[in-house]
Design a protein around this motif. Structure first.
Motif, PDB file in Angstrom:
ATOM      1  N   PRO A 128     -30.487  59.791 -13.223  1.00  0.00           N
ATOM      2  CA  PRO A 128     -30.218  58.358 -13.442  1.00  0.00           C
ATOM      3  C   PRO A 128     -31.401  57.608 -14.050  1.00  0.00           C
ATOM      4  CG  PRO A 128     -29.443  59.025 -11.289  1.00  0.00           C
ATOM      5  CD  PRO A 128     -30.167  60.205 -11.869  1.00  0.00           C
ATOM      6  N   GLU A 129     -32.627  57.917 -13.618  1.00  0.00           N
ATOM      7  CA  GLU A 129     -33.775  57.157 -14.136  1.00  0.00           C
ATOM      8  C   GLU A 129     -34.004  57.406 -15.624  1.00  0.00           C
ATOM      9  OE1 GLU A 129     -35.598  60.746 -11.883  1.00  0.00           O
ATOM     10  OE2 GLU A 129     -33.853  59.442 -11.759  1.00  0.00           O
ATOM     11  N   CYS A 130     -33.431  58.456 -16.176  1.00  0.00           N
ATOM     12  CA  CYS A 130     -33.594  58.767 -17.603  1.00  0.00           C
ATOM     13  C   CYS A 130     -32.481  58.170 -18.441  1.00  0.00           C
ATOM     14  CB  CYS A 130     -33.622  60.278 -17.807  1.00  0.00           C
ATOM     15  SG  CYS A 130     -34.949  61.067 -16.898  1.00  0.00           S
ATOM     16  N   ASP A 131     -31.435  57.659 -17.806  1.00  0.00           N
ATOM     17  CA  ASP A 131     -30.297  57.130 -18.539  1.00  0.00           C
ATOM     18  C   ASP A 131     -30.436  55.653 -18.845  1.00  0.00           C
ATOM     19  OD1 ASP A 131     -29.125  59.610 -18.546  1.00  0.00           O
ATOM     20  OD2 ASP A 131     -28.012  59.272 -16.705  1.00  0.00           O
ATOM     21  N   THR A 132     -31.560  55.044 -18.475  1.00  0.00           N
ATOM     22  CA  THR A 132     -31.772  53.640 -18.761  1.00  0.00           C
ATOM     23  C   THR A 132     -32.828  53.502 -19.845  1.00  0.00           C
ATOM     24  OG1 THR A 132     -33.389  53.538 -16.986  1.00  0.00           O
ATOM     25  CG2 THR A 132     -31.158  52.911 -16.435  1.00  0.00           C
ATOM     26  N   PRO A 133     -32.663  52.561 -20.756  1.00  0.00           N
ATOM     27  CA  PRO A 133     -33.646  52.406 -21.839  1.00  0.00           C
ATOM     28  C   PRO A 133     -34.980  51.923 -21.326  1.00  0.00           C
ATOM     29  CG  PRO A 133     -31.761  50.910 -22.129  1.00  0.00           C
ATOM     30  CD  PRO A 133     -31.531  51.683 -20.888  1.00  0.00           C
TER      31      PRO A 133
ATOM     32  N   CYS B 221     -41.512  65.653 -17.487  1.00  0.00           N
ATOM     33  CA  CYS B 221     -40.716  66.533 -18.339  1.00  0.00           C
ATOM     34  C   CYS B 221     -41.250  66.458 -19.760  1.00  0.00           C
ATOM     35  CB  CYS B 221     -39.256  66.094 -18.290  1.00  0.00           C
ATOM     36  SG  CYS B 221     -38.165  67.046 -19.369  1.00  0.00           S
ATOM     37  N   SER B 222     -41.380  67.588 -20.429  1.00  0.00           N
ATOM     38  CA  SER B 222     -41.965  67.632 -21.770  1.00  0.00           C
ATOM     39  C   SER B 222     -41.068  67.034 -22.851  1.00  0.00           C
ATOM     40  CB  SER B 222     -42.297  69.083 -22.135  1.00  0.00           C
ATOM     41  OG  SER B 222     -43.295  69.579 -21.273  1.00  0.00           O
ATOM     42  N   HIS B 223     -39.829  66.705 -22.499  1.00  0.00           N
ATOM     43  CA  HIS B 223     -38.928  66.035 -23.445  1.00  0.00           C
ATOM     44  C   HIS B 223     -39.291  64.554 -23.446  1.00  0.00           C
ATOM     45  CE1 HIS B 223     -35.452  65.140 -25.776  1.00  0.00           C
ATOM     46  NE2 HIS B 223     -34.760  64.611 -24.799  1.00  0.00           N
ATOM     47  N   GLY B 224     -39.780  64.043 -24.579  1.00  0.00           N
ATOM     48  CA  GLY B 224     -40.367  62.719 -24.647  1.00  0.00           C
ATOM     49  C   GLY B 224     -39.504  61.575 -24.153  1.00  0.00           C
ATOM     50  N   ILE B 225     -38.196  61.665 -24.311  1.00  0.00           N
ATOM     51  CA  ILE B 225     -37.310  60.571 -23.927  1.00  0.00           C
ATOM     52  C   ILE B 225     -37.044  60.586 -22.419  1.00  0.00           C
ATOM     53  CG2 ILE B 225     -34.954  59.676 -24.244  1.00  0.00           C
ATOM     54  CD1 ILE B 225     -35.137  60.665 -27.133  1.00  0.00           C
TER      55      ILE B 225
ATOM     56  N   ARG C 107     -34.773  71.058 -22.494  1.00  0.00           N
ATOM     57  CA  ARG C 107     -35.422  72.234 -23.104  1.00  0.00           C
ATOM     58  C   ARG C 107     -34.877  72.483 -24.506  1.00  0.00           C
ATOM     59  NH1 ARG C 107     -38.079  75.821 -20.421  1.00  0.00           N
ATOM     60  NH2 ARG C 107     -37.070  75.312 -18.470  1.00  0.00           N
ATOM     61  N   ASN C 108     -33.580  72.238 -24.701  1.00  0.00           N
ATOM     62  CA  ASN C 108     -32.944  72.546 -25.981  1.00  0.00           C
ATOM     63  C   ASN C 108     -32.841  71.353 -26.922  1.00  0.00           C
ATOM     64  OD1 ASN C 108     -32.461  75.197 -25.083  1.00  0.00           O
ATOM     65  ND2 ASN C 108     -30.622  74.541 -24.013  1.00  0.00           N
ATOM     66  N   ALA C 109     -33.195  70.153 -26.447  1.00  0.00           N
ATOM     67  CA  ALA C 109     -33.025  68.954 -27.271  1.00  0.00           C
ATOM     68  C   ALA C 109     -34.071  68.917 -28.382  1.00  0.00           C
ATOM     69  CB  ALA C 109     -33.147  67.714 -26.395  1.00  0.00           C
ATOM     70  N   ASP C 110     -33.624  68.521 -29.539  1.00  0.00           N
ATOM     71  CA  ASP C 110     -34.528  68.325 -30.669  1.00  0.00           C
ATOM     72  C   ASP C 110     -34.783  66.824 -30.759  1.00  0.00           C
ATOM     73  OD1 ASP C 110     -35.839  68.050 -33.047  1.00  0.00           O
ATOM     74  OD2 ASP C 110     -34.361  69.119 -34.265  1.00  0.00           O
ATOM     75  N   GLU C 111     -35.958  66.398 -30.359  1.00  0.00           N
ATOM     76  CA  GLU C 111     -36.225  64.969 -30.274  1.00  0.00           C
ATOM     77  C   GLU C 111     -36.080  64.275 -31.620  1.00  0.00           C
ATOM     78  OE1 GLU C 111     -39.591  63.745 -27.892  1.00  0.00           O
ATOM     79  OE2 GLU C 111     -39.516  65.672 -26.868  1.00  0.00           O
ATOM     80  N   SER C 112     -36.333  64.963 -32.709  1.00  0.00           N
ATOM     81  CA  SER C 112     -36.226  64.329 -34.016  1.00  0.00           C
ATOM     82  C   SER C 112     -34.766  64.062 -34.380  1.00  0.00           C
ATOM     83  CB  SER C 112     -36.878  65.197 -35.087  1.00  0.00           C
ATOM     84  OG  SER C 112     -36.186  66.425 -35.212  1.00  0.00           O
ATOM     85  N   ALA C 113     -33.846  64.755 -33.735  1.00  0.00           N
ATOM     86  CA  ALA C 113     -32.427  64.583 -34.044  1.00  0.00           C
ATOM     87  C   ALA C 113     -31.769  63.532 -33.152  1.00  0.00           C
ATOM     88  CB  ALA C 113     -31.695  65.910 -33.889  1.00  0.00           C
ATOM     89  N   LEU C 114     -32.479  63.063 -32.148  1.00  0.00           N
ATOM     90  CA  LEU C 114     -31.892  62.105 -31.216  1.00  0.00           C
ATOM     91  C   LEU C 114     -32.062  60.684 -31.727  1.00  0.00           C
ATOM     92  CD1 LEU C 114     -33.062  63.569 -27.812  1.00  0.00           C
ATOM     93  CD2 LEU C 114     -30.815  63.727 -28.832  1.00  0.00           C
ATOM     94  N   GLU C 115     -30.994  59.913 -31.668  1.00  0.00           N
ATOM     95  CA  GLU C 115     -31.074  58.528 -32.097  1.00  0.00           C
ATOM     96  C   GLU C 115     -31.007  57.578 -30.903  1.00  0.00           C
ATOM     97  OE1 GLU C 115     -27.994  57.952 -34.932  1.00  0.00           O
ATOM     98  OE2 GLU C 115     -28.673  59.582 -36.219  1.00  0.00           O
ATOM     99  N   SER C 116     -30.753  58.121 -29.737  1.00  0.00           N
ATOM    100  CA  SER C 116     -30.578  57.309 -28.544  1.00  0.00           C
ATOM    101  C   SER C 116     -31.921  57.030 -27.873  1.00  0.00           C
ATOM    102  CB  SER C 116     -29.664  58.053 -27.574  1.00  0.00           C
ATOM    103  OG  SER C 116     -29.666  57.435 -26.322  1.00  0.00           O
ATOM    104  N   GLU C 117     -31.964  55.922 -27.122  1.00  0.00           N
ATOM    105  CA  GLU C 117     -33.166  55.593 -26.350  1.00  0.00           C
ATOM    106  C   GLU C 117     -33.089  56.220 -24.966  1.00  0.00           C
ATOM    107  OE1 GLU C 117     -35.693  52.970 -26.958  1.00  0.00           O
ATOM    108  OE2 GLU C 117     -35.160  53.023 -29.073  1.00  0.00           O
TER     109      GLU C 117
END
Length: 55
Positions: A50-55, A8-12, A33-43
Protein backbone atom coordinates in the motif's frame (compact mmCIF):
# COMPACT_ATOMS: atom_id res chain seq x y z
CA UNK A 1 26.44 -12.90 6.34
CA UNK A 2 25.10 -9.66 7.78
CA UNK A 3 21.69 -8.37 6.80
CA UNK A 4 20.19 -4.90 7.10
CA UNK A 5 16.94 -3.12 6.21
CA UNK A 6 17.40 -1.67 2.73
CA UNK A 7 15.13 0.18 0.34
CA UNK A 8 13.82 -1.84 -2.58
CA UNK A 9 16.16 -1.24 -5.53
CA UNK A 10 13.20 -0.37 -7.77
CA UNK A 11 13.28 3.44 -7.71
CA UNK A 12 9.52 4.01 -7.65
CA UNK A 13 8.99 1.58 -4.76
CA UNK A 14 9.03 2.91 -1.18
CA UNK A 15 9.25 -0.48 0.52
CA UNK A 16 12.05 -1.64 2.77
CA UNK A 17 13.37 -5.19 2.59
CA UNK A 18 15.95 -7.12 4.52
CA UNK A 19 18.96 -7.95 2.43
CA UNK A 20 22.70 -8.58 2.47
CA UNK A 21 24.93 -5.61 3.25
CA UNK A 22 27.25 -6.41 0.34
CA UNK A 23 25.70 -3.84 -1.99
CA UNK A 24 23.70 -6.30 -4.08
CA UNK A 25 20.38 -5.10 -5.42
CA UNK A 26 17.37 -6.20 -3.38
CA UNK A 27 13.73 -6.13 -4.40
CA UNK A 28 10.51 -6.56 -2.42
CA UNK A 29 8.76 -8.48 -5.20
CA UNK A 30 9.14 -10.06 -8.60
CA UNK A 31 7.25 -7.08 -10.03
CA UNK A 32 10.02 -4.74 -8.90
CA UNK A 33 12.78 -7.15 -9.93
CA UNK A 34 11.41 -7.36 -13.48
CA UNK A 35 10.20 -3.76 -13.90
CA UNK A 36 12.01 -1.57 -16.37
CA UNK A 37 11.93 1.84 -14.74
CA UNK A 38 12.50 3.63 -18.05
CA UNK A 39 9.31 2.07 -19.42
CA UNK A 40 7.12 3.13 -16.50
CA UNK A 41 5.04 6.26 -16.86
CA UNK A 42 3.28 5.99 -13.52
CA UNK A 43 4.28 7.69 -10.27
CA UNK A 44 3.18 4.61 -8.35
CA UNK A 45 4.54 1.10 -8.02
CA UNK A 46 2.35 -1.96 -8.60
CA UNK A 47 4.28 -4.22 -6.25
CA UNK A 48 1.20 -4.63 -4.04
CA UNK A 49 2.45 -2.81 -0.95
CA UNK A 50 0.00 0.00 0.00
CA UNK A 51 2.73 2.54 0.82
CA UNK A 52 4.06 2.20 -2.75
CA UNK A 53 0.69 2.77 -4.40
CA UNK A 54 0.50 6.42 -3.38
CA UNK A 55 2.29 9.18 -5.32
Amino acid sequence: MHEAPLECSHGICNCSVTGPVDGAEVFCSDYCRNADESALESETCACGHPECDTP
